[in-house]
Enzyme design. Structure first.
Site, PDB file in Angstrom:
ATOM      1  N   HIS A 191     108.428 -23.952  22.691  1.00  0.00           N
ATOM      2  CA  HIS A 191     109.730 -23.643  22.182  1.00  0.00           C
ATOM      3  C   HIS A 191     110.556 -23.961  23.606  1.00  0.00           C
ATOM      4  O   HIS A 191     111.339 -24.510  23.407  1.00  0.00           O
ATOM      5  CB  HIS A 191     109.679 -22.366  21.634  1.00  0.00           C
ATOM      6  CG  HIS A 191     111.068 -22.106  21.066  1.00  0.00           C
ATOM      7  ND1 HIS A 191     111.285 -21.382  19.698  1.00  0.00           N
ATOM      8  CD2 HIS A 191     112.365 -22.222  21.524  1.00  0.00           C
ATOM      9  CE1 HIS A 191     112.810 -21.324  19.571  1.00  0.00           C
ATOM     10  NE2 HIS A 191     113.400 -21.768  20.739  1.00  0.00           N
TER      11      HIS A 191
ATOM     12  N   GLU B  18     119.494 -15.819  18.012  1.00  0.00           N
ATOM     13  CA  GLU B  18     118.784 -15.058  19.151  1.00  0.00           C
ATOM     14  C   GLU B  18     119.450 -13.886  19.594  1.00  0.00           C
ATOM     15  O   GLU B  18     119.002 -13.457  20.617  1.00  0.00           O
ATOM     16  CB  GLU B  18     118.327 -16.004  20.056  1.00  0.00           C
ATOM     17  CG  GLU B  18     117.386 -17.305  19.556  1.00  0.00           C
ATOM     18  CD  GLU B  18     116.259 -16.951  19.100  1.00  0.00           C
ATOM     19  OE1 GLU B  18     115.655 -15.667  18.774  1.00  0.00           O
ATOM     20  OE2 GLU B  18     115.436 -18.077  18.763  1.00  0.00           O
TER      21      GLU B  18
ATOM     22  N   HIS C  99     118.807 -18.758  27.190  1.00  0.00           N
ATOM     23  CA  HIS C  99     117.482 -19.500  26.517  1.00  0.00           C
ATOM     24  C   HIS C  99     117.809 -20.943  26.315  1.00  0.00           C
ATOM     25  O   HIS C  99     118.797 -21.427  26.007  1.00  0.00           O
ATOM     26  CB  HIS C  99     117.322 -18.721  25.206  1.00  0.00           C
ATOM     27  CG  HIS C  99     116.382 -19.638  24.082  1.00  0.00           C
ATOM     28  ND1 HIS C  99     115.165 -19.834  24.572  1.00  0.00           N
ATOM     29  CD2 HIS C  99     116.477 -20.161  23.046  1.00  0.00           C
ATOM     30  CE1 HIS C  99     114.718 -20.573  23.537  1.00  0.00           C
ATOM     31  NE2 HIS C  99     115.454 -20.641  22.517  1.00  0.00           N
TER      32      HIS C  99
ATOM     33  N   GLU D 261     108.951 -23.573  47.270  1.00  0.00           N
ATOM     34  CA  GLU D 261     110.226 -22.622  46.720  1.00  0.00           C
ATOM     35  C   GLU D 261     109.839 -21.743  45.723  1.00  0.00           C
ATOM     36  O   GLU D 261     110.453 -20.832  45.687  1.00  0.00           O
ATOM     37  CB  GLU D 261     111.470 -23.552  46.582  1.00  0.00           C
ATOM     38  CG  GLU D 261     112.148 -24.111  47.533  1.00  0.00           C
ATOM     39  CD  GLU D 261     112.576 -23.140  48.525  1.00  0.00           C
ATOM     40  OE1 GLU D 261     113.447 -22.308  48.287  1.00  0.00           O
ATOM     41  OE2 GLU D 261     112.349 -23.079  49.950  1.00  0.00           O
TER      42      GLU D 261
ATOM     43  N   HIS E 240     115.360 -25.118  26.321  1.00  0.00           N
ATOM     44  CA  HIS E 240     114.298 -25.837  25.845  1.00  0.00           C
ATOM     45  C   HIS E 240     113.976 -27.011  26.797  1.00  0.00           C
ATOM     46  O   HIS E 240     113.964 -28.117  26.683  1.00  0.00           O
ATOM     47  CB  HIS E 240     114.444 -26.531  24.408  1.00  0.00           C
ATOM     48  CG  HIS E 240     114.841 -25.563  23.068  1.00  0.00           C
ATOM     49  ND1 HIS E 240     115.321 -26.169  22.116  1.00  0.00           N
ATOM     50  CD2 HIS E 240     114.693 -24.177  22.994  1.00  0.00           C
ATOM     51  CE1 HIS E 240     115.769 -25.054  21.389  1.00  0.00           C
ATOM     52  NE2 HIS E 240     115.228 -23.876  21.946  1.00  0.00           N
TER      53      HIS E 240
HETATM   54  P1  13P Z   1     121.097 -20.936  17.552  1.00  0.00           P
HETATM   55  O1  13P Z   1     121.526 -22.170  17.158  1.00  0.00           O
HETATM   56  O2  13P Z   1     121.142 -19.838  16.465  1.00  0.00           O
HETATM   57  O3  13P Z   1     121.511 -20.309  18.903  1.00  0.00           O
HETATM   58  O4  13P Z   1     119.588 -21.396  17.852  1.00  0.00           O
HETATM   59  C1  13P Z   1     118.916 -22.278  18.512  1.00  0.00           C
HETATM   60  C2  13P Z   1     117.623 -22.137  19.217  1.00  0.00           C
HETATM   61  O5  13P Z   1     117.325 -22.321  20.338  1.00  0.00           O
HETATM   62  C3  13P Z   1     116.731 -20.915  18.649  1.00  0.00           C
HETATM   63  O6  13P Z   1     115.848 -20.620  19.332  1.00  0.00           O
HETATM   64 ZN    ZN Z   2     115.450 -21.973  20.947  1.00  0.00          ZN
END
Ligand code: 13P
Ligand code: ZN
Length: 263
Positions: free
Chosen positions: A203, A109, A132, A162, A134
């Site tokens: 995602h 990413e 980023h 908050e 999840h």
């Molecule tokens: P990477 O292992 O390339 O960082 O990817 C993980 C991920 O969350 C892809 O969206």
């Molecule tokens: Zn991801």
């Protein structure tokens, strides 16, 4: 504490919250020349990585970037394998100065991260971090709620007092788009012109800000609001935060919140 430790501690916390399973998630952090000196005594290129988009606004900047296929779980005990220190050498090249010891490379990413940095720096010169992850409840919400960012913002603001204080600009939402590609990178960076956080449906989340604490706090607050929503969404609501309450909050805390959602 040095910068590598600070980054690894946040990665570890993200993992322990359950928001970064396996290699899930990635992070890129702008580091200063002084911080670079605490990692390498001299700048020697180990390898370079080519990208076909234009990184001109980032030339000369240094980044700590998680490696692709690396686990946040392992960063604290082995930073030199799981992280890389990179300098933007020219408009298409990242130069590796430290890290990726096993021959690894930046997260898949990385183009999205770097495009987000370009956009956020235009708005905030003190911007430093793109993260980023999840988070479970954000992903849950993206399965059951229409992908309308006004709706998402209103719901998340009303889940707890908050929320509007922490993300007054609201939250952006993107539909499912294949990850690691140009389309999702462009779409995310475009949203970053107006938002610090962008949901990727089914995602996860992209969050940005000035410091590790600020971004971690932003993720925590958004994910907590999403968790509250997931716990109550199928129950009869007896009372809740009203538009009027949010306006009172905005007045009391002098918050310039996004208009057109509760007005
Ligand atoms: P990477 O292992 O390339 O960082 O990817 C993980 C991920 O969350 C892809 O969206
Ligand atoms: Zn991801």
């Amino acid at each position: 504490m040095d910068v590598i430790n600070e980054v690894c501690e946040i990665l570890d916390l993200l993992y322990k919250h359950g928001w970064d399973e396996r290699n899930g998630g990635n992070l890129s952090y702008i580091v200063t020349k002084e911080e670079v000196k605490t990692i390498v005594s001299e700048e020697k290129e180990i390898r370079e990585f080519k990208y076909d988009f234009d990184m001109t606004p980032l030339i000369g900047k240094y980044f700590l970037i998680t490696g692709t296929q690396k686990y946040f779980k392992n960063c604290l005990k082995d930073p030199v394998t799981n992280l890389g220190l990179l300098k933007v050498k020219d408009k298409h090249t990242l130069s590796l100065l430290w890290g990726y010891k096993d021959g690894g490379r930046p997260t898949s990413e990385a183009p999205t991260h770097l495009k987000c940095h370009i956009e956020r720096l235009k708005i905030d010169p003190l911007h430093r971090l793109v993260c980023h992850c999840h988070p479970i409840n954000i992903i849950c919400m993206s399965h059951i709620l229409e992908l309308n960012e006004k709706k998402w913002t209103e719901i998340l603001w009303k889940m707890q007092t908050e929320s509007i204080v922490v993300f007054p600009e609201g939250i952006a939402v993107l539909p499912w788009i294949i990850c690691g590609g140009e389309e999702i990178g462009e779409a995310t960076a475009t949203k970053m012109k107006e938002y610090r956080s962008v949901v990727w449906a089914q995602h996860g989340l992209f969050a940005t800000g000035r410091s590790l604490d600020e971004v971690f706090g932003l993720i925590e607050t958004i994910e907590k609001a999403a968790e509250i929503y997931m716990k109550i969404c199928d129950k009869p609501i007896v009372q809740s935060i009203t538009n009027e309450n949010l306006k009172q909050l905005a007045k009391a805390f002098n918050i310039n919140y996004r208009k057109g959602i509760i007005d």
